[in-house]
Scaffold this motif. Structure first.
Motif, PDB file in Angstrom:
ATOM      1  N   ALA A   1       0.829  -1.209   0.000  1.00  0.00           N
ATOM      2  CA  ALA A   1       0.000   0.000   0.000  1.00  0.00           C
ATOM      3  C   ALA A   1       0.862   1.258   0.000  1.00  0.00           C
ATOM      4  N   SER A   2       1.982   1.236   0.734  1.00  0.00           N
ATOM      5  CA  SER A   2       2.864   2.401   0.777  1.00  0.00           C
ATOM      6  C   SER A   2       3.481   2.677  -0.593  1.00  0.00           C
ATOM      7  N   ILE A   3       3.877   1.622  -1.289  1.00  0.00           N
ATOM      8  CA  ILE A   3       4.482   1.800  -2.610  1.00  0.00           C
ATOM      9  C   ILE A   3       3.461   2.348  -3.604  1.00  0.00           C
ATOM     10  N   VAL A   4       2.272   1.731  -3.635  1.00  0.00           N
ATOM     11  CA  VAL A   4       1.236   2.170  -4.582  1.00  0.00           C
ATOM     12  C   VAL A   4       0.821   3.615  -4.301  1.00  0.00           C
ATOM     13  N   SER A   5       0.542   3.917  -3.032  1.00  0.00           N
ATOM     14  CA  SER A   5       0.115   5.274  -2.676  1.00  0.00           C
ATOM     15  C   SER A   5       1.223   6.284  -2.938  1.00  0.00           C
ATOM     16  N   GLY A   6       2.460   5.915  -2.581  1.00  0.00           N
ATOM     17  CA  GLY A   6       3.580   6.830  -2.763  1.00  0.00           C
ATOM     18  C   GLY A   6       3.834   7.156  -4.217  1.00  0.00           C
ATOM     19  N   VAL A   7       3.771   6.137  -5.066  1.00  0.00           N
ATOM     20  CA  VAL A   7       4.000   6.358  -6.504  1.00  0.00           C
ATOM     21  C   VAL A   7       2.893   7.227  -7.097  1.00  0.00           C
ATOM     22  N   LEU A   8       1.629   6.904  -6.770  1.00  0.00           N
ATOM     23  CA  LEU A   8       0.511   7.673  -7.329  1.00  0.00           C
ATOM     24  C   LEU A   8       0.487   9.103  -6.779  1.00  0.00           C
ATOM     25  N   ASP A   9       0.783   9.267  -5.503  1.00  0.00           N
ATOM     26  CA  ASP A   9       0.846  10.617  -4.924  1.00  0.00           C
ATOM     27  C   ASP A   9       1.953  11.442  -5.575  1.00  0.00           C
ATOM     28  N   SER A  10       3.100  10.811  -5.828  1.00  0.00           N
ATOM     29  CA  SER A  10       4.222  11.520  -6.454  1.00  0.00           C
ATOM     30  C   SER A  10       3.856  11.992  -7.856  1.00  0.00           C
ATOM     31  N   LEU A  11       3.266  11.081  -8.638  1.00  0.00           N
ATOM     32  CA  LEU A  11       2.876  11.440  -9.999  1.00  0.00           C
ATOM     33  C   LEU A  11       1.794  12.516  -9.997  1.00  0.00           C
ATOM     34  N   SER A  12       0.822  12.378  -9.083  1.00  0.00           N
ATOM     35  CA  SER A  12      -0.258  13.367  -8.999  1.00  0.00           C
ATOM     36  C   SER A  12       0.273  14.736  -8.579  1.00  0.00           C
ATOM     37  N   SER A  13       1.260  14.746  -7.674  1.00  0.00           N
ATOM     38  CA  SER A  13       1.816  16.030  -7.232  1.00  0.00           C
ATOM     39  C   SER A  13       2.493  16.749  -8.392  1.00  0.00           C
ATOM     40  N   GLY A  14       3.197  16.004  -9.246  1.00  0.00           N
ATOM     41  CA  GLY A  14       3.829  16.622 -10.414  1.00  0.00           C
ATOM     42  C   GLY A  14       2.805  17.234 -11.351  1.00  0.00           C
ATOM     43  N   ILE A  15       1.694  16.522 -11.551  1.00  0.00           N
ATOM     44  CA  ILE A  15       0.622  17.028 -12.415  1.00  0.00           C
ATOM     45  C   ILE A  15       0.075  18.343 -11.874  1.00  0.00           C
ATOM     46  N   LEU A  16      -0.207  18.380 -10.569  1.00  0.00           N
ATOM     47  CA  LEU A  16      -0.806  19.583  -9.987  1.00  0.00           C
ATOM     48  C   LEU A  16       0.206  20.719  -9.842  1.00  0.00           C
ATOM     49  N   ILE A  17       1.467  20.398  -9.605  1.00  0.00           N
ATOM     50  CA  ILE A  17       2.488  21.451  -9.546  1.00  0.00           C
ATOM     51  C   ILE A  17       2.619  22.132 -10.899  1.00  0.00           C
ATOM     52  N   TYR A  18       2.704  21.331 -11.961  1.00  0.00           N
ATOM     53  CA  TYR A  18       2.808  21.905 -13.306  1.00  0.00           C
ATOM     54  C   TYR A  18       1.554  22.720 -13.634  1.00  0.00           C
ATOM     55  N   THR A  19       0.395  22.127 -13.391  1.00  0.00           N
ATOM     56  CA  THR A  19      -0.857  22.815 -13.707  1.00  0.00           C
ATOM     57  C   THR A  19      -1.011  24.092 -12.888  1.00  0.00           C
ATOM     58  N   GLY A  20      -0.705  24.015 -11.600  1.00  0.00           N
ATOM     59  CA  GLY A  20      -0.877  25.180 -10.734  1.00  0.00           C
ATOM     60  C   GLY A  20       0.057  26.320 -11.075  1.00  0.00           C
ATOM     61  N   LEU A  21       1.335  26.021 -11.298  1.00  0.00           N
ATOM     62  CA  LEU A  21       2.308  27.086 -11.533  1.00  0.00           C
ATOM     63  C   LEU A  21       2.267  27.621 -12.955  1.00  0.00           C
ATOM     64  N   VAL A  22       2.065  26.730 -13.928  1.00  0.00           N
ATOM     65  CA  VAL A  22       2.098  27.152 -15.333  1.00  0.00           C
ATOM     66  C   VAL A  22       0.718  27.597 -15.806  1.00  0.00           C
ATOM     67  N   GLU A  23      -0.251  26.681 -15.722  1.00  0.00           N
ATOM     68  CA  GLU A  23      -1.575  26.978 -16.285  1.00  0.00           C
ATOM     69  C   GLU A  23      -2.344  28.018 -15.481  1.00  0.00           C
ATOM     70  N   LEU A  24      -2.222  27.957 -14.148  1.00  0.00           N
ATOM     71  CA  LEU A  24      -3.014  28.862 -13.318  1.00  0.00           C
ATOM     72  C   LEU A  24      -2.285  30.166 -13.008  1.00  0.00           C
ATOM     73  N   LEU A  25      -1.070  30.084 -12.471  1.00  0.00           N
ATOM     74  CA  LEU A  25      -0.360  31.318 -12.109  1.00  0.00           C
ATOM     75  C   LEU A  25       0.154  32.070 -13.332  1.00  0.00           C
ATOM     76  N   ALA A  26       0.960  31.415 -14.140  1.00  0.00           N
ATOM     77  CA  ALA A  26       1.574  32.110 -15.281  1.00  0.00           C
ATOM     78  C   ALA A  26       0.528  32.604 -16.268  1.00  0.00           C
ATOM     79  N   HIS A  27      -0.408  31.734 -16.643  1.00  0.00           N
ATOM     80  CA  HIS A  27      -1.384  32.122 -17.661  1.00  0.00           C
ATOM     81  C   HIS A  27      -2.442  33.077 -17.138  1.00  0.00           C
ATOM     82  N   GLU A  28      -2.774  32.971 -15.857  1.00  0.00           N
ATOM     83  CA  GLU A  28      -3.806  33.859 -15.312  1.00  0.00           C
ATOM     84  C   GLU A  28      -3.252  35.234 -14.960  1.00  0.00           C
TER      85      GLU A  28
END
Length: 340
Positions: free
Chosen positions: A277-304
């Motif tokens: 469970a730790s491996i599955v959650s950790g991997v998915l959380d890591s990938l999801s964090s990258g998605i939201l970091i990119y979206t938040g900083l580029v799509e939301l902050l920079a573009h807005e």
């Protein structure tokens, strides 16, 4: 999620308060759905008169929520999960959570780069030029500014009828290109949030500290829903695609309840502290964090802000209001990270 006691056994903690755990499926569904659907429906309703300033607050508050979610609610737990004592020593020899987050950021960037180059090439074939950065125009789009699109054959004299036809085609391509850009941006954003929501629902269903976690997650999912809903509400799509924001909000509402239901179904065998469970959650959380970091900083902050002509030329008061709303959302969501 934070753990007070590490238990690497296969024993489940999910049988206590079973009735309340089942009720949490419906309670969190209501909170999540209301948070996501309200901005979408209110902006379209003729009967609900919501001031534009309130919509702006929801939009920028939601941006702050999404960025805080990436760092506090995804990346930090991923570091704990992939650094768990339940895992073999090999997992502690390299910061895998950060590496997966980095991989996710660049994967999303390359995916968008390829998509925009492909779309721009298609537009060029039909004689339409697209400025992907959109420096010449402002926009309320969820993905970013609409690009500056113009006909490339300016040097050829055209008859009035040709000019009318050209302007009509140009407008059609502009609307289509903007719609595709917005759908891509919001789809990437929602994909990261959906993964996160399913995981926290699964954890809530079996976590021994259920009461505190449940209360916090009701607010957590409502605020996160508000963030998603405010982005969906500002999508500018052709009328035949007006159903897309509603579907996006509905999907978000179901994600955490689905995770809770799955967790309850597996409560006798699933232990969130186990190595698997730790491996599955950790991997998915890591990938999801990258998605939201990119979206938040580029799509939301920079573009807005940086690439939005309307925002750059707005008054200091409006800019301060937007920044304050965003920082408030970020602060509230970061504070919730103390408990969940």
């Amino acid at each position: 999620m934070k753990r007070d006691v590490i238990d690497c056994s296969g024993d489940s903690q999910g049988d206590a308060l079973l009735g309340l755990r089942i009720a949490s499926i419906f309670i969190i569904y209501i909170g999540s759905s209301c948070g996501a659907l309200f901005p979408v429906l209110a902006r379209r309703s003729k009967f609900i008169n919501v001031p534009k300033s309130l919509f702006d607050f929801a939009k920028f508050f939601g941006s702050g929520v999404i960025i805080a979610t990436a760092f506090i609610h995804l990346l930090a737990p991923a570091l704990d999960e992939l650094g768990s004592p339940c895992l073999s020593e090999a997992w502690s020899e390299y910061p895998y959570a950060l590496a997966l987050c980095l991989l996710s950021i660049f994967s999303i960037f390359i995916l968008e780069l390829v998509a925009f180059r492909w779309g721009t090439a298609l537009l060029a074939k039909i004689g339409v030029h697209h400025d992907a950065h959109g420096h010449d125009t402002g926009s309320h789009a969820a993905h970013g500014p609409e690009g500056n699109i113009s006909n490339t054959s300016k040097d050829v004299e055209a008859s009035p009828s040709d000019m009318i036809s050209s302007k009509s085609d140009e407008h059609q391509h502009r609307v289509l290109d903007s719609a595709i850009s917005q759908v891509i941006g919001v789809a990437i954003l929602e994909f990261g949030v959906v993964l996160h929501s399913v995981l926290i629902g699964l954890t809530l269903a079996v976590n021994e500290g259920f009461k505190v976690l449940f209360v916090v997650l009701v607010f957590h999912q409502t605020f996160e829903g508000l963030g998603i809903g405010s982005r969906l509400a500002y999508m500018k799509l052709p009328s035949k695609y007006n159903f897309v924001p509603i579907i996006g909000a509905v999907i978000y509402g179901f994600t955490t309840p689905i995770g809770i239901a799955v967790g309850l179904g597996l409560r006798t065998t699933y232990n969130p502290n186990s190595a698997t469970a730790s491996i599955v959650s950790g991997v998915l959380d890591s990938l999801s964090s990258g998605i939201l970091i990119y979206t938040g900083l580029v799509e939301l902050l920079a573009h807005e802000f940086l690439f939005n002509k309307e925002m750059m030329e707005s008054s200091n008061a409006r800019l301060t209001y937007a920044l304050g709303s965003m920082l408030l959302g970020c602060g509230v969501m970061a504070l919730l990270g103390k408990w969940a």
